[in-house]
Design a protein around this motif. Structure first.
Motif, PDB file in Angstrom:
ATOM      1  N   THR A 153     -13.915  -2.072   1.363  1.00 40.38           N
ATOM      2  CA  THR A 153     -14.467  -1.820   1.441  1.00 40.38           C
ATOM      3  C   THR A 153     -14.040  -0.918   3.204  1.00 40.38           C
ATOM      4  OG1 THR A 153     -15.452  -2.970   2.864  1.00 40.38           O
ATOM      5  CG2 THR A 153     -16.522  -2.617   0.710  1.00 40.38           C
ATOM      6  N   LYS A 154     -12.805  -1.611   3.568  1.00 39.14           N
ATOM      7  CA  LYS A 154     -12.334  -1.264   5.099  1.00 39.14           C
ATOM      8  C   LYS A 154     -10.312  -1.357   5.348  1.00 39.14           C
ATOM      9  CE  LYS A 154     -16.052  -3.585   7.551  1.00 39.14           C
ATOM     10  NZ  LYS A 154     -16.145  -4.940   8.392  1.00 39.14           N
ATOM     11  N   PRO A 155     -10.318  -0.168   4.027  1.00 43.65           N
ATOM     12  CA  PRO A 155      -8.997   0.305   3.648  1.00 43.65           C
ATOM     13  C   PRO A 155      -8.475  -0.128   5.152  1.00 43.65           C
ATOM     14  CG  PRO A 155     -10.299   1.485   2.404  1.00 43.65           C
ATOM     15  CD  PRO A 155     -11.488   0.971   3.399  1.00 43.65           C
ATOM     16  N   LYS A 156      -8.619   1.181   5.520  1.00 47.07           N
ATOM     17  CA  LYS A 156      -8.032   1.237   6.486  1.00 47.07           C
ATOM     18  C   LYS A 156      -7.468  -0.289   7.491  1.00 47.07           C
ATOM     19  CE  LYS A 156      -5.524   5.001   9.581  1.00 47.07           C
ATOM     20  NZ  LYS A 156      -4.961   5.224   8.922  1.00 47.07           N
ATOM     21  N   VAL A 157      -8.168  -0.868   8.015  1.00 47.01           N
ATOM     22  CA  VAL A 157      -7.596  -2.811   8.442  1.00 47.01           C
ATOM     23  C   VAL A 157      -7.591  -3.377   7.364  1.00 47.01           C
ATOM     24  CG1 VAL A 157      -8.949  -4.931   9.125  1.00 47.01           C
ATOM     25  CG2 VAL A 157     -10.109  -2.579   9.441  1.00 47.01           C
ATOM     26  N   ARG A 158      -7.617  -3.105   6.400  1.00 42.16           N
ATOM     27  CA  ARG A 158      -6.377  -3.932   5.258  1.00 42.16           C
ATOM     28  C   ARG A 158      -5.250  -3.121   4.935  1.00 42.16           C
ATOM     29  NH1 ARG A 158      -8.163  -7.289   1.089  1.00 42.16           N
ATOM     30  NH2 ARG A 158      -9.405  -8.007   1.977  1.00 42.16           N
ATOM     31  N   GLU A 159      -5.002  -2.190   4.769  1.00 41.76           N
ATOM     32  CA  GLU A 159      -3.536  -1.339   4.990  1.00 41.76           C
ATOM     33  C   GLU A 159      -2.857  -1.759   6.449  1.00 41.76           C
ATOM     34  OE1 GLU A 159      -1.302   2.990   6.414  1.00 41.76           O
ATOM     35  OE2 GLU A 159      -3.435   2.340   6.161  1.00 41.76           O
ATOM     36  N   ALA A 160      -2.875  -2.140   7.765  1.00 39.48           N
ATOM     37  CA  ALA A 160      -2.832  -2.299   8.853  1.00 39.48           C
ATOM     38  C   ALA A 160      -2.738  -3.923   8.542  1.00 39.48           C
ATOM     39  CB  ALA A 160      -3.271  -2.408  10.241  1.00 39.48           C
ATOM     40  N   GLU A 161      -3.148  -4.936   8.317  1.00 42.00           N
ATOM     41  CA  GLU A 161      -3.244  -6.529   7.473  1.00 42.00           C
ATOM     42  C   GLU A 161      -1.714  -6.394   6.997  1.00 42.00           C
ATOM     43  OE1 GLU A 161      -7.401  -7.896   8.147  1.00 42.00           O
ATOM     44  OE2 GLU A 161      -6.126  -8.103   5.979  1.00 42.00           O
ATOM     45  N   LEU A 162      -1.876  -5.180   5.791  1.00 45.17           N
ATOM     46  CA  LEU A 162      -0.381  -5.706   5.104  1.00 45.17           C
ATOM     47  C   LEU A 162       0.405  -4.901   5.299  1.00 45.17           C
ATOM     48  CD1 LEU A 162      -2.876  -4.411   2.163  1.00 45.17           C
ATOM     49  CD2 LEU A 162      -1.336  -6.323   1.823  1.00 45.17           C
ATOM     50  N   ARG A 163       0.545  -4.098   5.565  1.00 43.69           N
ATOM     51  CA  ARG A 163       1.943  -3.381   6.651  1.00 43.69           C
ATOM     52  C   ARG A 163       2.495  -4.762   7.695  1.00 43.69           C
ATOM     53  NH1 ARG A 163       2.926   1.670   6.354  1.00 43.69           N
ATOM     54  NH2 ARG A 163       1.513   3.093   5.495  1.00 43.69           N
ATOM     55  N   LYS A 164       1.766  -5.739   7.990  1.00 43.64           N
ATOM     56  CA  LYS A 164       2.536  -6.858   8.303  1.00 43.64           C
ATOM     57  C   LYS A 164       3.534  -8.061   7.494  1.00 43.64           C
ATOM     58  CE  LYS A 164      -1.028  -7.149  12.497  1.00 43.64           C
ATOM     59  NZ  LYS A 164      -1.484  -7.130  13.156  1.00 43.64           N
ATOM     60  N   GLU A 165       3.203  -8.191   6.053  1.00 45.83           N
ATOM     61  CA  GLU A 165       3.273  -8.113   5.719  1.00 45.83           C
ATOM     62  C   GLU A 165       4.798  -7.571   4.640  1.00 45.83           C
ATOM     63  OE1 GLU A 165       0.966 -10.218   2.518  1.00 45.83           O
ATOM     64  OE2 GLU A 165      -0.498 -10.565   4.071  1.00 45.83           O
ATOM     65  N   GLY A 166       4.796  -6.281   5.066  1.00 47.10           N
ATOM     66  CA  GLY A 166       6.453  -5.178   4.879  1.00 47.10           C
ATOM     67  C   GLY A 166       5.662  -4.576   3.755  1.00 47.10           C
ATOM     68  N   PHE A 167       3.807  -3.849   2.837  1.00 44.18           N
ATOM     69  CA  PHE A 167       3.985  -3.499   2.505  1.00 44.18           C
ATOM     70  C   PHE A 167       3.628  -2.326   3.227  1.00 44.18           C
ATOM     71  CE2 PHE A 167       2.480  -7.587   0.715  1.00 44.18           C
ATOM     72  CZ  PHE A 167       2.632  -7.390  -0.703  1.00 44.18           C
ATOM     73  N   ASN A 168       4.512  -0.842   2.428  1.00 43.31           N
ATOM     74  CA  ASN A 168       4.924   0.109   3.133  1.00 43.31           C
ATOM     75  C   ASN A 168       4.179   1.410   2.240  1.00 43.31           C
ATOM     76  OD1 ASN A 168       6.800   0.328   0.894  1.00 43.31           O
ATOM     77  ND2 ASN A 168       7.988   0.773   2.654  1.00 43.31           N
ATOM     78  N   ASP A 169       3.450   1.732   0.943  1.00 42.55           N
ATOM     79  CA  ASP A 169       3.313   2.306   0.121  1.00 42.55           C
ATOM     80  C   ASP A 169       2.079   1.639  -0.214  1.00 42.55           C
ATOM     81  OD1 ASP A 169       3.389   5.155  -1.467  1.00 42.55           O
ATOM     82  OD2 ASP A 169       2.830   3.957  -2.686  1.00 42.55           O
ATOM     83  N   PHE A 170       0.500   3.079  -0.185  1.00 44.83           N
ATOM     84  CA  PHE A 170      -0.868   2.412  -0.445  1.00 44.83           C
ATOM     85  C   PHE A 170      -0.910   3.534  -1.389  1.00 44.83           C
ATOM     86  CE2 PHE A 170       0.300   0.480   3.557  1.00 44.83           C
ATOM     87  CZ  PHE A 170       0.253  -0.462   3.735  1.00 44.83           C
ATOM     88  N   VAL A 171      -2.042   3.188  -2.611  1.00 41.97           N
ATOM     89  CA  VAL A 171      -2.674   4.121  -2.914  1.00 41.97           C
ATOM     90  C   VAL A 171      -4.740   3.055  -2.890  1.00 41.97           C
ATOM     91  CG1 VAL A 171      -2.996   4.781  -5.356  1.00 41.97           C
ATOM     92  CG2 VAL A 171      -0.676   4.683  -4.522  1.00 41.97           C
ATOM     93  N   LEU A 172      -5.348   3.871  -3.059  1.00 44.93           N
ATOM     94  CA  LEU A 172      -7.197   3.868  -3.577  1.00 44.93           C
ATOM     95  C   LEU A 172      -7.730   4.470  -4.154  1.00 44.93           C
ATOM     96  CD1 LEU A 172      -9.455   1.771  -1.126  1.00 44.93           C
ATOM     97  CD2 LEU A 172      -9.983   3.399  -1.955  1.00 44.93           C
ATOM     98  N   VAL A 173      -8.707   3.279  -5.230  1.00 41.50           N
ATOM     99  CA  VAL A 173      -9.824   4.680  -5.902  1.00 41.50           C
ATOM    100  C   VAL A 173     -10.759   4.328  -5.999  1.00 41.50           C
ATOM    101  CG1 VAL A 173      -9.783   5.430  -8.401  1.00 41.50           C
ATOM    102  CG2 VAL A 173      -7.600   4.827  -7.461  1.00 41.50           C
ATOM    103  N   GLU A 174     -11.961   4.957  -5.196  1.00 39.59           N
ATOM    104  CA  GLU A 174     -13.231   4.707  -4.915  1.00 39.59           C
ATOM    105  C   GLU A 174     -13.615   5.381  -6.833  1.00 39.59           C
ATOM    106  OE1 GLU A 174     -16.550   5.027  -1.532  1.00 39.59           O
ATOM    107  OE2 GLU A 174     -14.071   6.833  -1.320  1.00 39.59           O
ATOM    108  N   ARG A 175     -14.814   4.497  -6.745  1.00 39.86           N
ATOM    109  CA  ARG A 175     -15.555   4.702  -7.595  1.00 39.86           C
ATOM    110  C   ARG A 175     -15.188   5.329  -9.662  1.00 39.86           C
ATOM    111  NH1 ARG A 175     -20.993   4.431  -6.831  1.00 39.86           N
ATOM    112  NH2 ARG A 175     -21.413   5.731  -8.075  1.00 39.86           N
ATOM    113  N   MET A 176     -13.754   4.844  -9.759  1.00 39.41           N
ATOM    114  CA  MET A 176     -12.938   4.991 -10.994  1.00 39.41           C
ATOM    115  C   MET A 176     -13.590   5.403 -11.954  1.00 39.41           C
ATOM    116  SD  MET A 176      -9.784   2.794 -12.438  1.00 39.41           S
ATOM    117  CE  MET A 176     -10.603   1.251 -12.252  1.00 39.41           C
TER     118      MET A 176
END
Length: 203
Positions: A153-176
């Motif tokens: 529910t807070k993708p921007k926050v989660r993205e920042a956390e994951l970038r610190k782990e080396g992740f650099n590509d993000f896709v999100l589907v809302e209400r699939m």
């Protein structure tokens, strides 16, 4: 057009309605072997079995993909070609490599996938276990290159956390598959609906 269809874990009653419809409408259905052949046989008009040798020899695998792509391409260019495989075509399957081999010959070809019940979800049902917390699925490596997270529910926050782990590509589907479905790629929004799934990859 080339469509990959997930045929589920092997039980003919676990095919989805969408998969059955696509099999019935296809001009040609390609399968990788006997189990898949038996699953599509009640619905497909024209079935072609492709050979996928079980090997880790990269040169053999690449040549196999090239040969199978050449068999699929005429049907995909002229009509509706379906590739049916056990499980789900986007999880631990050879379809991504096969699709890339087909696109090398015909880059503008439209390619889509129809999800199937994967062995991951089928296993929980068959083993009679409930999974209610975080879990890891891997085919060997301990350090995953992909993370899939539910209820983000807070993708921007989660993205920042994951970038610190080396992740650099993000896709999100809302209400699939629901009204108001939205797909976000690259830049993540601040907030999303409870029914949101996010994938982070290391590319």
């Amino acid at each position: 057009m080339l469509t990959a269809i997930g045929l589920g874990p092997g039980d003919p009653e676990l095919l989805t309605l969408r998969a059955v419809r696509a099999l019935k409408e296809a001009d040609t259905v390609f399968v990788p072997g006997g189990i898949a052949f038996e699953l599509v046989k009640p619905y497909a008009k024209n079935i072609v079995t492709l050979d996928f040798p079980m090997t880790r020899d990269e040169s053999v695998i690449s040549e196999c993909m090239r040969q199978n792509a050449e068999k699929i391409l005429p049907a995909a260019k002229s009509g509706s070609a379906v590739f049916g495989l056990i499980g789900d075509p986007n999880f631990y399957s050879t379809f991504s490599r096969l699709a890339n081999a087909v696109r090398e010959h015909y880059p503008e070809l439209e390619v889509e996938t129809i999800p199937g019940i994967s062995s991951i979800t089928a296993f929980a049902s068959h083993a009679k276990i409930a999974v209610n917390g975080a879990f890891t699925v891997t085919d060997g490596p301990a350090d995953p290159s992909v993370k899939i997270m539910m209820k983000v529910t807070k993708p921007k926050v989660r993205e920042a956390e994951l970038r610190k782990e080396g992740f650099n590509d993000f896709v999100l589907v809302e209400r699939m598959y629901m009204d108001g479905e939205t797909v976000y790629k690259g830049e993540m929004p601040e907030k999303t609906n409870y029914f949101s799934i996010m994938a982070a990859r290391k590319l």
